[in-house]
Design an enzyme around this catalytic site. Structure first.
Site, mmCIF file in Angstrom:
data_model
loop_
_atom_site.group_PDB
_atom_site.id
_atom_site.type_symbol
_atom_site.label_atom_id
_atom_site.label_comp_id
_atom_site.label_asym_id
_atom_site.label_seq_id
_atom_site.Cartn_x
_atom_site.Cartn_y
_atom_site.Cartn_z
ATOM 1 N N HIS A 156 -3.615 41.900 -93.515
ATOM 2 C CA HIS A 156 -3.744 42.316 -92.118
ATOM 3 C C HIS A 156 -4.667 43.517 -91.945
ATOM 4 O O HIS A 156 -5.081 43.828 -90.841
ATOM 5 C CB HIS A 156 -2.358 42.636 -91.540
ATOM 6 C CG HIS A 156 -1.524 41.415 -91.333
ATOM 7 N ND1 HIS A 156 -1.345 40.826 -90.102
ATOM 8 C CD2 HIS A 156 -0.844 40.636 -92.207
ATOM 9 C CE1 HIS A 156 -0.583 39.750 -90.224
ATOM 10 N NE2 HIS A 156 -0.259 39.614 -91.503
ATOM 11 N N ASP A 364 -10.103 49.392 -88.647
ATOM 12 C CA ASP A 364 -8.923 48.622 -88.263
ATOM 13 C C ASP A 364 -9.132 47.186 -88.723
ATOM 14 O O ASP A 364 -10.239 46.658 -88.579
ATOM 15 C CB ASP A 364 -8.755 48.648 -86.731
ATOM 16 C CG ASP A 364 -7.297 48.696 -86.301
ATOM 17 O OD1 ASP A 364 -6.443 48.182 -87.040
ATOM 18 O OD2 ASP A 364 -7.015 49.245 -85.215
HETATM 19 P P1 ADQ Z 1 -1.346 47.755 -86.353
HETATM 20 O O1 ADQ Z 1 -2.073 48.796 -87.131
HETATM 21 O O2 ADQ Z 1 0.047 48.074 -85.999
HETATM 22 O O3 ADQ Z 1 -1.376 46.331 -87.083
HETATM 23 P P2 ADQ Z 1 -2.470 46.546 -83.809
HETATM 24 O O4 ADQ Z 1 -3.247 45.340 -84.169
HETATM 25 O O5 ADQ Z 1 -3.092 47.322 -82.724
HETATM 26 O O6 ADQ Z 1 -2.269 47.561 -85.016
HETATM 27 O O7 ADQ Z 1 -1.035 46.050 -83.358
HETATM 28 C C1 ADQ Z 1 -0.142 46.923 -82.807
HETATM 29 C C2 ADQ Z 1 0.887 46.173 -81.954
HETATM 30 O O8 ADQ Z 1 1.905 47.120 -81.623
HETATM 31 C C3 ADQ Z 1 0.303 45.666 -80.659
HETATM 32 O O9 ADQ Z 1 0.921 44.458 -80.309
HETATM 33 C C4 ADQ Z 1 0.649 46.768 -79.657
HETATM 34 O O10 ADQ Z 1 0.881 46.309 -78.346
HETATM 35 C C5 ADQ Z 1 1.905 47.375 -80.230
HETATM 36 N N1 ADQ Z 1 1.886 48.819 -79.961
HETATM 37 C C6 ADQ Z 1 1.048 49.738 -80.464
HETATM 38 N N2 ADQ Z 1 1.319 50.954 -79.967
HETATM 39 C C7 ADQ Z 1 2.335 50.805 -79.123
HETATM 40 C C8 ADQ Z 1 3.063 51.697 -78.288
HETATM 41 N N3 ADQ Z 1 2.772 52.999 -78.226
HETATM 42 N N4 ADQ Z 1 4.071 51.194 -77.551
HETATM 43 C C9 ADQ Z 1 4.361 49.872 -77.617
HETATM 44 N N5 ADQ Z 1 3.724 48.992 -78.380
HETATM 45 C C10 ADQ Z 1 2.711 49.444 -79.122
HETATM 46 C C11 ADQ Z 1 -1.904 45.802 -88.308
HETATM 47 C C12 ADQ Z 1 -3.390 46.103 -88.575
HETATM 48 C C13 ADQ Z 1 -4.243 45.638 -87.410
HETATM 49 C C14 ADQ Z 1 -3.989 44.149 -87.134
HETATM 50 C C15 ADQ Z 1 -2.492 43.864 -87.039
HETATM 51 C C16 ADQ Z 1 -2.199 42.367 -86.954
HETATM 52 O O11 ADQ Z 1 -3.584 47.489 -88.819
HETATM 53 O O12 ADQ Z 1 -5.620 45.863 -87.657
HETATM 54 O O13 ADQ Z 1 -4.616 43.783 -85.924
HETATM 55 O O14 ADQ Z 1 -1.788 44.376 -88.161
HETATM 56 O O15 ADQ Z 1 -2.782 41.695 -88.034
#
Ligand code: ADQ
Length: 461
Positions: A156, A364
């Site tokens: 991921h 990311d």
């Molecule tokens: P993350 O680093 O956690 O995931 P991201 O892809 O942005 O990053 O996913 C975060 C999820 O958590 C999103 O669904 C978002 O809505 C939720 N989220 C984030 N901050 C929040 C907040 N303050 N309140 C509520 N919800 C929140 C890892 C990798 C990424 C990759 C994903 C999926 O680092 O690059 O996209 O896995 O593979």
């Protein structure tokens, strides 16, 4: 799919509960559709005794099987090797990696334990799908224990270029471990390119073509499967009473303001201080935004036991205080910084109220917030996505305003352009972006990965 699906990830979610995002949604759905087994750490740390106590629970058609870790294993495997070695290095932060603390043995030990426990639950026709950097060596451990089922792996987070990877003392062992899988899924073409270069330069092997690689006496298929979101589910979430309520409140409160939105885990990879500096530059260079542009930054607490995370939190609090002190007025605070997790059902309303989303990670794997923002917009009057070129999603989301988050001035300029973008251009860009995230949504991701896994030739050896 022919066999039962077995998903293995560090944390296990309950497919019947509203999921917190990304992995949990995608995987939960795959399992709920076909039935199967979801295996991982229980989230429980026992202070004394051995790791490995197992729990099993049924959730509809899905069996959730989890195991406890003791404090030493949790420290070495999770906080240590996963989050103080692999996470920083894979995000290009060699300066934050701690190679000397002896976490490596714990990482190997826990992966071996996972393999041993999982072996007792497997059936001959199972198809196993392993997730993320915590479990890179799992297939090799399973193979050593006699597992012959198909095993796929999805990373991921980004895979860095060979010379960065090579800073990890055990890099060769890690990469060799990937060759115990039948299929390795990566987020972006850039990651695949890094994989291919590593295989050539460090393992002296040649790609065989058609996504196949042969090295370490084994063969593996590696391909990009950019993860997506469930666009319809997210759009529907935006129509719930709670989401509408947020949107209405924000509209009323900020009727004469322009809202900018940031939603992230509070992680150093997300570029939050750089984002605040760009916002400060926007206010300084384009004074028409004074008493108007307001940044709502929601940052979820995460991995709080680690120093690097406490540091970033302090820096962010300091910066938002400085900006509010310097530019704020009695009736306007430029930054609203919220150190909390928002309930998932409230996110679409927040995104929809935003004129601009700032998704500006330094690195990311993909970044799902960018895709959620697009899905939540009103196509007739959409907001603008300002996206870091260093997010995996930038390969797909070309119609966003792509920025280099290290370049404060240029990022401020892009934000200004986003705030002033005419309606026609906003609609055109949004339409193109929406089409893209619909084509490659989370269902597409899951189906294409599992199909490729099914088709992958079983490697000899
Ligand atoms: P993350 O680093 O956690 O995931 P991201 O892809 O942005 O990053 O996913 C975060 C999820 O958590 C999103 O669904 C978002 O809505 C939720 N989220 C984030 N901050 C929040 C907040 N303050 N309140 C509520 N919800 C929140 C890892 C990798 C990424 C990759 C994903 C999926 O680092 O690059 O996209 O896995 O593979």
């Amino acid at each position: 799919m022919a066999g039962r699906l077995v998903v293995v990830s560090n944390r296990v979610g309950d497919p019947r509960k509203p999921a917190a995002g990304g992995l949990a949604v995608a995987v939960g759905e795959a399992l709920a559709a076909s039935g199967g087994l979801w295996f991982g750490w229980s989230g429980k740390v026992v202070e004394q005794g051995d790791s490995g106590a197992m729990h099993s629970q049924q959730s509809g058609k899905v069996t959730l099987a989890t195991l406890d870790l003791n404090a030493a294993d949790h420290e070495a495997y999770y906080e240590g090797y996963s989050n103080r070695v692999l996470w920083p290095v894979f995000h290009y932060r060699l300066d934050l990696a701690d190679f000397e603390a002896g976490f490596f043995e714990g990482y190997q030990r826990v992966n071996r334990l996972f393999a041993r426990k999982l072996m007792t639950l497997l059936r001959p026709n199972d198809v196993i799908w392993v997730h993320d950097y915590h479990l890179i060596p799992l297939a090799a451990e399973l193979r050593a224990a006699g597992c012959t089922q198909r095993i796929g792996f999805f990373l991921h987070i980004p895979l860095p270029p060979p010379l960065i990877l090579a800073a990890i003392p055990a890099h060769e062992w890690l990469m060799r471990s990937l060759f115990a899988y039948d299929l390795v899924g990566l987020q972006s073409e850039a990651d695949v390119e890094h994989f291919s270069r590593y295989v050539k330069s460090e393992a002296g092997a040649e790609p065989l073509g058609d996504d196949h690689y042969r090295a370490f006496d084994r063969q593996v298929r590696a391909r990009a499967f950019p993860i997506g979101i469930d666009v319809n589910e997210f759009a529907a979430l935006g129509e719930t009473a709670e989401s509408m309520e947020i949107r209405k409140t924000l509209h009323e409160q900020y009727a004469k303001r322009q809202l900018l939105i940031g939603v992230d885990r509070l992680d150093y990879s997300k570029g939050l201080p750089q984002r605040l500096r760009a916002f400060r530059r926007l206010l300084a260079n384009y004074p028409e935004n004074l008493k108007s542009a307001t940044l709502i930054q929601v940052a979820t607490p995460t991995r709080e036991g680690l120093n690097a995370y406490a540091d970033i939190r302090r820096e962010l609090e300091g910066l938002s205080g400085e900006i509010n002190g310097e530019f704020g007025e009695l009736d306007w605070m430029p930054v609203r910084y919220i150190h909390r997790t928002l309930a998932r059902r409230r996110l679409p309303g927040l995104y929809r109220a935003g004129r601009v989303a700032l998704v500006t990670p330094l690195r990311d794997g993909m970044n799902l917030v960018a895709k959620e923002f697009i899905a939540a917009q009103d196509p007739e009057d959409p907001g603008v996505l300002v996206l870091s070129r260093f997010a995996g999603s930038a390969e797909q989301l070309r119609e966003a305003l792509l920025v280099n988050p290290y370049d404060t001035g240029a990022t401020a300029e892009a934000v200004q352009r986003a705030l002033r973008m005419p309606l026609g251009e906003r609609r055109e860009r949004h339409q193109a972006l929406l089409t893209r995230i619909r084509e490659q949504d989370v269902h597409w991701w899951r189906i294409s990965f599992l199909r490729a896994l099914e088709e992958a030739e079983r490697a000899p050896g």
